[in-house]
Design a protein around this motif. Sequence first.
Motif, PDB file in Angstrom:
ATOM      1  N   GLY A 156     -14.008  15.119  33.005  1.00  0.00           N
ATOM      2  CA  GLY A 156     -13.903  13.614  32.261  1.00  0.00           C
ATOM      3  C   GLY A 156     -13.020  13.339  31.139  1.00  0.00           C
ATOM      4  N   MET A 157     -12.025  14.291  30.771  1.00  0.00           N
ATOM      5  CA  MET A 157     -11.134  14.376  29.914  1.00  0.00           C
ATOM      6  C   MET A 157      -9.737  14.391  30.219  1.00  0.00           C
ATOM      7  N   GLU A 158      -9.743  14.427  31.693  1.00  0.00           N
ATOM      8  CA  GLU A 158      -8.107  14.607  31.966  1.00  0.00           C
ATOM      9  C   GLU A 158      -7.410  13.197  31.981  1.00  0.00           C
ATOM     10  N   PRO A 159      -6.111  13.367  31.904  1.00  0.00           N
ATOM     11  CA  PRO A 159      -5.381  12.070  31.621  1.00  0.00           C
ATOM     12  C   PRO A 159      -5.563  11.069  32.822  1.00  0.00           C
ATOM     13  N   ASP A 160      -5.794   9.844  32.286  1.00  0.00           N
ATOM     14  CA  ASP A 160      -5.792   8.824  33.381  1.00  0.00           C
ATOM     15  C   ASP A 160      -4.559   8.826  34.571  1.00  0.00           C
ATOM     16  N   VAL A 161      -3.435   9.025  33.767  1.00  0.00           N
ATOM     17  CA  VAL A 161      -2.191   8.991  34.605  1.00  0.00           C
ATOM     18  C   VAL A 161      -1.365   9.952  34.241  1.00  0.00           C
ATOM     19  N   THR A 162      -0.895  10.696  35.296  1.00  0.00           N
ATOM     20  CA  THR A 162       0.002  11.862  35.347  1.00  0.00           C
ATOM     21  C   THR A 162       1.306  11.474  35.994  1.00  0.00           C
ATOM     22  N   PHE A 163       2.234  12.259  35.811  1.00  0.00           N
ATOM     23  CA  PHE A 163       3.627  11.759  36.418  1.00  0.00           C
ATOM     24  C   PHE A 163       3.430  11.924  38.080  1.00  0.00           C
ATOM     25  N   ARG A 164       2.790  12.985  38.529  1.00  0.00           N
ATOM     26  CA  ARG A 164       2.583  13.175  39.866  1.00  0.00           C
ATOM     27  C   ARG A 164       1.854  11.885  40.521  1.00  0.00           C
ATOM     28  N   ARG A 165       0.673  11.323  39.683  1.00  0.00           N
ATOM     29  CA  ARG A 165      -0.008  10.163  40.394  1.00  0.00           C
ATOM     30  C   ARG A 165       1.100   8.856  40.216  1.00  0.00           C
ATOM     31  N   VAL A 166       1.972   9.021  39.350  1.00  0.00           N
ATOM     32  CA  VAL A 166       2.790   7.772  39.349  1.00  0.00           C
ATOM     33  C   VAL A 166       3.836   7.825  40.480  1.00  0.00           C
ATOM     34  N   VAL A 167       4.379   8.987  40.617  1.00  0.00           N
ATOM     35  CA  VAL A 167       5.296   9.225  41.926  1.00  0.00           C
ATOM     36  C   VAL A 167       4.551   8.717  43.111  1.00  0.00           C
ATOM     37  N   ALA A 168       3.279   9.242  43.193  1.00  0.00           N
ATOM     38  CA  ALA A 168       2.847   9.046  44.412  1.00  0.00           C
ATOM     39  C   ALA A 168       2.191   7.582  44.930  1.00  0.00           C
ATOM     40  N   ALA A 169       1.931   7.022  43.596  1.00  0.00           N
ATOM     41  CA  ALA A 169       1.709   5.454  43.684  1.00  0.00           C
ATOM     42  C   ALA A 169       2.999   4.730  44.150  1.00  0.00           C
ATOM     43  N   LEU A 170       3.889   5.144  43.588  1.00  0.00           N
ATOM     44  CA  LEU A 170       5.320   4.383  43.874  1.00  0.00           C
ATOM     45  C   LEU A 170       5.650   4.699  45.225  1.00  0.00           C
ATOM     46  N   ARG A 171       5.330   5.910  45.852  1.00  0.00           N
ATOM     47  CA  ARG A 171       5.825   6.175  47.274  1.00  0.00           C
ATOM     48  C   ARG A 171       4.716   5.324  47.879  1.00  0.00           C
TER      49      ARG A 171
END
Length: 244
Positions: A56-71
């Motif tokens: 529950g304390m993980e960051p909401d947004v990570t670089f990997r998630r941004v790249v995946a969302a962009l793809r």
Amino acid sequence: RAWPGAACGRPPVSAAQATARAGTANVAAAAQAPRVGVFEIEDSLEELPSPFAFPGMEPDVTFRRVVAALRDASRDTLDALVLRLKDAALNTTQVEELGAAIRAARNNGVRVSVFAENYGPAELLLASFADEALIQSGGGVSLPGLYMEEMFLADTLAWIGVKAEMIQIGDYKGAAEQMSNSKPSPQWDQNISALLDSMYENQRSILKAGREMDDAELDRAMETAWFADADQAQAAGLIDAQLE
């Protein structure tokens, strides 16, 4: 009684008919309205959640998630993507990874724009992968190139009566340089110079390809954009347009 269109022989239109036609026009306009996805990148992004983070304390947004969302967005039925950069702290590797995702989106027919209030090297490099670079009117642009500072402590240690004694195996091994020398050895200087030359050429190749410049044009742009305002950067070819 006269009405619009009477001179052309068209009959009058009732209020109900006018409303119906307006509704049909609005539906058609909505169907034709472009679909635009907006990504906002602010400050620095962690590559991945820490393996030691509490649930529950993980960051909401990570670089990997941004790249995946962009793809994912590039494969969606979008007409355009906008990357909004807000003091984004991106390194060159991250820029190139985002750039690959931008390239994939453009290959799928999606128009990609990058917008920032101010542009530094990272923003300019990322915008080189996009269709256009947009800046806030009155913003600043800086493209200073590369530099590196190193500290050599042999003289400082000697001042307090200490001498570092280390064994170096191989001329190009530099682990002992900082503590043992008062300046870089020729071999270490060659190592670092080659590294900086490679990094600098990589940046230039991205800018030249994205901004469609040759070496001379980029040199002139860098002379202007060591620190430039939006008008100067646009005239130098580093920025496409300004927004109020």
